[in-house]
Design a protein around this motif. Structure first.
Motif, PDB file in Angstrom:
ATOM      1  N   VAL A 176       0.223  -0.298 -13.916  1.00  0.00           N
ATOM      2  CA  VAL A 176      -0.878   0.617 -13.626  1.00  0.00           C
ATOM      3  C   VAL A 176      -0.747   1.165 -12.214  1.00  0.00           C
ATOM      4  CG1 VAL A 176      -3.387   0.827 -13.453  1.00  0.00           C
ATOM      5  CG2 VAL A 176      -2.374  -0.578 -15.260  1.00  0.00           C
ATOM      6  N   SER A 177      -0.329   0.326 -11.285  1.00  0.00           N
ATOM      7  CA  SER A 177      -0.166   0.776  -9.899  1.00  0.00           C
ATOM      8  C   SER A 177       0.857   1.903  -9.792  1.00  0.00           C
ATOM      9  CB  SER A 177       0.253  -0.397  -9.011  1.00  0.00           C
ATOM     10  OG  SER A 177       1.437  -0.996  -9.489  1.00  0.00           O
ATOM     11  N   ALA A 178       1.876   1.906 -10.656  1.00  0.00           N
ATOM     12  CA  ALA A 178       2.897   2.957 -10.600  1.00  0.00           C
ATOM     13  C   ALA A 178       2.317   4.328 -10.929  1.00  0.00           C
ATOM     14  CB  ALA A 178       4.042   2.622 -11.558  1.00  0.00           C
ATOM     15  N   LEU A 179       1.205   4.364 -11.672  1.00  0.00           N
ATOM     16  CA  LEU A 179       0.574   5.637 -11.998  1.00  0.00           C
ATOM     17  C   LEU A 179      -0.001   6.315 -10.764  1.00  0.00           C
ATOM     18  CD1 LEU A 179      -1.397   4.620 -15.240  1.00  0.00           C
ATOM     19  CD2 LEU A 179       0.963   5.412 -15.032  1.00  0.00           C
ATOM     20  N   PHE A 180      -0.205   5.561  -9.694  1.00  0.00           N
ATOM     21  CA  PHE A 180      -0.849   6.084  -8.487  1.00  0.00           C
ATOM     22  C   PHE A 180       0.153   6.577  -7.445  1.00  0.00           C
ATOM     23  CE2 PHE A 180      -4.307   3.900 -10.435  1.00  0.00           C
ATOM     24  CZ  PHE A 180      -5.453   4.520  -9.975  1.00  0.00           C
ATOM     25  N   ARG A 181       1.431   6.599  -7.778  1.00  0.00           N
ATOM     26  CA  ARG A 181       2.413   7.074  -6.803  1.00  0.00           C
ATOM     27  C   ARG A 181       2.165   8.515  -6.358  1.00  0.00           C
ATOM     28  NH1 ARG A 181       6.600   4.341  -5.277  1.00  0.00           N
ATOM     29  NH2 ARG A 181       7.842   6.216  -4.922  1.00  0.00           N
ATOM     30  N   LEU A 183      -0.627   9.837  -5.746  1.00  0.00           N
ATOM     31  CA  LEU A 183      -1.741   9.787  -4.797  1.00  0.00           C
ATOM     32  C   LEU A 183      -1.456   8.892  -3.601  1.00  0.00           C
ATOM     33  CD1 LEU A 183      -4.924   9.583  -7.076  1.00  0.00           C
ATOM     34  CD2 LEU A 183      -4.082  11.554  -5.788  1.00  0.00           C
ATOM     35  N   LEU A 184      -0.847   7.727  -3.851  1.00  0.00           N
ATOM     36  CA  LEU A 184      -0.690   6.718  -2.809  1.00  0.00           C
ATOM     37  C   LEU A 184       0.709   6.644  -2.224  1.00  0.00           C
ATOM     38  CD1 LEU A 184      -2.691   3.772  -4.458  1.00  0.00           C
ATOM     39  CD2 LEU A 184      -3.524   5.503  -2.844  1.00  0.00           C
ATOM     40  N   GLY A 185       1.675   7.260  -2.864  1.00  0.00           N
ATOM     41  CA  GLY A 185       3.043   7.169  -2.378  1.00  0.00           C
ATOM     42  C   GLY A 185       3.554   5.738  -2.435  1.00  0.00           C
ATOM     43  N   ARG A 186       4.248   5.324  -1.381  1.00  0.00           N
ATOM     44  CA  ARG A 186       4.832   3.982  -1.351  1.00  0.00           C
ATOM     45  C   ARG A 186       3.784   2.874  -1.288  1.00  0.00           C
ATOM     46  NH1 ARG A 186      10.152   3.687  -2.933  1.00  0.00           N
ATOM     47  NH2 ARG A 186      11.154   5.654  -2.364  1.00  0.00           N
ATOM     48  N   GLY A 489      -8.926   7.539 -11.082  1.00  0.00           N
ATOM     49  CA  GLY A 489      -7.741   7.773 -10.261  1.00  0.00           C
ATOM     50  C   GLY A 489      -6.505   8.045 -11.092  1.00  0.00           C
ATOM     51  N   VAL A 490      -6.401   7.388 -12.229  1.00  0.00           N
ATOM     52  CA  VAL A 490      -5.267   7.619 -13.136  1.00  0.00           C
ATOM     53  C   VAL A 490      -5.250   9.067 -13.622  1.00  0.00           C
ATOM     54  CG1 VAL A 490      -4.387   7.084 -15.445  1.00  0.00           C
ATOM     55  CG2 VAL A 490      -4.986   5.231 -13.881  1.00  0.00           C
ATOM     56  N   ALA A 491      -6.430   9.594 -13.989  1.00  0.00           N
ATOM     57  CA  ALA A 491      -6.511  10.975 -14.471  1.00  0.00           C
ATOM     58  C   ALA A 491      -6.115  11.961 -13.376  1.00  0.00           C
ATOM     59  CB  ALA A 491      -7.918  11.271 -14.980  1.00  0.00           C
ATOM     60  N   VAL A 492      -6.597  11.731 -12.155  1.00  0.00           N
ATOM     61  CA  VAL A 492      -6.251  12.616 -11.034  1.00  0.00           C
ATOM     62  C   VAL A 492      -4.753  12.562 -10.752  1.00  0.00           C
ATOM     63  CG1 VAL A 492      -6.618  13.052  -8.581  1.00  0.00           C
ATOM     64  CG2 VAL A 492      -8.553  12.396 -10.027  1.00  0.00           C
ATOM     65  N   SER A 493      -4.186  11.364 -10.772  1.00  0.00           N
ATOM     66  CA  SER A 493      -2.745  11.214 -10.528  1.00  0.00           C
ATOM     67  C   SER A 493      -1.927  11.899 -11.613  1.00  0.00           C
ATOM     68  CB  SER A 493      -2.383   9.727 -10.465  1.00  0.00           C
ATOM     69  OG  SER A 493      -2.975   9.099  -9.353  1.00  0.00           O
ATOM     70  N   LEU A 494      -2.388  11.791 -12.859  1.00  0.00           N
ATOM     71  CA  LEU A 494      -1.674  12.444 -13.954  1.00  0.00           C
ATOM     72  C   LEU A 494      -1.637  13.946 -13.749  1.00  0.00           C
ATOM     73  CD1 LEU A 494      -0.310  12.584 -16.719  1.00  0.00           C
ATOM     74  CD2 LEU A 494      -2.588  12.490 -17.769  1.00  0.00           C
ATOM     75  N   TRP A 495      -2.766  14.524 -13.383  1.00  0.00           N
ATOM     76  CA  TRP A 495      -2.800  15.974 -13.167  1.00  0.00           C
ATOM     77  C   TRP A 495      -1.855  16.383 -12.033  1.00  0.00           C
ATOM     78  CZ3 TRP A 495      -3.752  20.235 -15.501  1.00  0.00           C
ATOM     79  CH2 TRP A 495      -3.905  21.427 -14.776  1.00  0.00           C
ATOM     80  N   LYS A 496      -1.848  15.596 -10.979  1.00  0.00           N
ATOM     81  CA  LYS A 496      -0.958  15.904  -9.862  1.00  0.00           C
ATOM     82  C   LYS A 496       0.501  15.776 -10.282  1.00  0.00           C
ATOM     83  CE  LYS A 496      -0.395  14.975  -4.931  1.00  0.00           C
ATOM     84  NZ  LYS A 496      -0.869  14.184  -3.759  1.00  0.00           N
TER      85      LYS A 496
END
Length: 555
Positions: A176-181, A183-186, A489-496
């Motif tokens: 799940v954390s990988a979905l936030f790359r 937004l969060l980068g490293r 946050g997952v939805a926002v990251s997916l759109w990005k």
């Protein structure tokens, strides 16, 4: 296409996330076993605070996801495959649907297929109809569709789409954390990402233990109906113990064997039971009820999605609407990872349509057949299923079967079906928990699968001991509250992530499509479009892609 960090030497080796998650879970299990009343009081207080203060967030988020998915399906991203551009699905379509239905929410078909509609008939939601009337019947089905339809599958589809895109389009780990790359980068690979994974694991675990507890209660209800053996905690614990052994053994065989076999078998058996009830039940009444209820559900979808305690009944919302939405949110990671795992090679549009619409239709038809049959017989005065459900919701399904021909046979079939749904759902959950605590590997070690199987069974027993179904519902809502932010946050990251996709991936060249057709014997979806839109023509010129392609590429 890949932006994943360098993988450790052994990606299957567990990290700190496993041990932190286990420690927190075991603490709750010990608390429930040693001081169940205390856990129940704390859960009740937390439930009240969350639903009163933030219940509206569950409604807005789930509705927002539906809008988001419709936009994606209709956009140019809908043609992109979840994997390589020329990749084809690993499972045939019928198997894919069967795995989605049985491994995700199959147990709900039995646990709530009669209990929810008949309960709403006796106590219509928000006093929208008079109890035990034809109007209450339509309202009962409308709200049952709401709880098990588009909102639930919209949550699953967003998370599953994000996970499939991340794993198969970006070649990231199945975490799940990988979905936030995006937004969060490293930082997604550090302590913050670890905290996100722990939240996902706890929400997943307690969402599944609720299903496990419901399954044990349902099997106990079937045994009572057939053999007259009364409900008891010891019998329910024995049921959980046996099922835990079965689903853990199945999980060790992998997705392509154990889960696939269980899914196809349970769907076939469930289809036979459905057809039997549809034929021997009040068929004309059921068809009429379905048309009216679907019409009401679709026409009032937006207004129903925005009912809050300020305009409705908080008790009803806590017992049904908020509980159901929280349950689906707590399942988001589990279902998302599983849907991603079985959907590689499908297009974004195909994924959204398949996950959003097909299960919603199947659940609405099932609830109408079984719940509508119970409603019809109660309104006719030939049964008292609503009264039986008020005393014990787990008896409602079997009470309905008792009103039809061959009750002994259909009750045995139902018990077998519950076991199959039970095992396939918990099997998939164990597999996902193994992935999330093995650094995202698609092949978790056997000992981790066995460990999570045992922990899931123990957690279900502890929550049942702490207060039965009420404690299960409390834990679902409480554990899903912080995870609500994660899902947004997952939805926002997916759109990005989607907007960063190079456009040429959405419009493969004619030579690439010929190669895909040669390998598969099928024409890829983009090849069926003869002429691109004006905007696409301009984009094609920019990226050097032909503005039109032949409908049938030459060999």
């Amino acid at each position: 296409m890949s932006d994943s960090p360098t993988a450790p030497p052994d990606r299957r080796r567990p990290g700190p996330v496993l041990y932190i998650s286990l420690a927190l879970t075991l603490a709750i299990v010990v608390w429930g076993a040693a001081a169940g009343d205390s856990l129940s009081r704390v859960g009740s207080a937390a439930l009240d605070g969350i639903t009163r203060g933030f219940g509206w967030a569950y409604l807005l988020v789930s509705l927002g996801f539906l809008v988001f998915l419709v936009v994606l399906a209709c956009s140019r991203y809908g043609r992109v495959r979840l994997g390589r551009d020329d990749e084809r699905p690993a499972f045939r379509r019928s198997t894919w649907y069967a795995m989605i239905l049985s491994a995700v929410m199959g147990i709900g078909l039995i646990s709530y297929g009669v209990a929810e509609p008949i309960s709403h008939l006796a106590e219509p939601p928000h006093d929208l109809a008079a109890p035990m009337t034809p109007g209450a019947a339509v309202t009962a089905m409308q709200f049952s569709f709401f709880d098990w339809g588009l909102h639930a599958w919209g949550i699953f589809a967003v998370f599953g789409l994000a996970m499939a895109w991340s794993m198969f389009r970006r070649d990231r780990r199945g975490l799940v954390s990988a979905l936030f790359r995006p937004l969060l980068g490293r930082r997604a690979d550090g302590p913050l990402g670890g905290a996100i994974d722990v939240f996902a694991i706890l929400a997943t675990l307690f969402g599944t233990t609720t299903s496990l507890g419901l399954g044990a209660l349902q099997i106990n209800g079937g045994i009572t109906a057939l053999f007259g053996i009364p409900n008891s905690r010891s019998l329910q614990f024995a049921i959980i113990g046996v099922i835990t052994l079965l689903f853990t053994a199945s999980a060790l065989t992998g997705v392509a064997r154990g889960i696939r076999f269980l899914s196809e078998t349970s769907m076939g058996l469930g289809g036979l039971l459905f057809l039997f009830v549809l034929v021997v039940g009040p068929t004309i009444y059921l068809a009429d009820l379905y048309v009216q209820s679907v019409g009401r559900y679709l026409s009032e979808l937006i207004s129903t999605s925005l009912i809050t305690p300020a305009s409705g009944d908080l008790g009803f919302m806590q017992s049904w609407t908020y509980f159901m939405l929280a349950w689906w949110l707590s399942w988001a990671a589990f279902v998302g990872v599983f849907l991603a795992r079985i959907s590689r090679g499908r297009t974004v549009r195909e994924f959204i349509v398949g996950v959003l619409l097909v299960p919603s239709v199947v659940f609405s038809v099932w609830f109408t057949a079984f719940g509508g049959t119970a409603i019809h017989s109660d309104l006719a005065g030939t049964t008292r299923i609503a009264a039986a459900a008020a005393d014990d919701a787990n008896s409602a399904f079997f009470a309905t079967l008792q009103s039809l021909p061959l009750p002994a046979i259909t009750s045995v079939v139902t018990i077998v079906l519950v076991v199959l749904f039970f095992v396939s759902g918990a099997d998939a959950n164990t597999f996902v928990l193994g992935m999330l605590t093995s650094r995202g590997t698609e092949h978790p070690p056997g000992w981790i699968l066995a460990l999570w199987g045992a922990v899931t069974g123990a957690a279900a027993m502890a929550l049942l001991a702490a207060g039965g179904l009420e404690s299960l519902q409390q834990m679902v809502i409480v554990s899903s509250a912080p995870f609500l932010l994660v899902v947004v946050g997952v939805a926002v990251s997916l759109w990005k992530d989607l907007t960063a996709e190079p456009l040429q991936h959405t419009m493969p060249t004619a030579s690439a499509m010929r190669g895909a057709a040669d390998r598969t014997g099928e024409i890829p979806e983009p090849a069926r479009t003869k002429t691109l839109s004006d905007d696409a023509t301009e984009e094609a010129a920019i990226y050097g892609v032909p503005a039109s392609v032949p409908a049938e590429p030459k060999p």
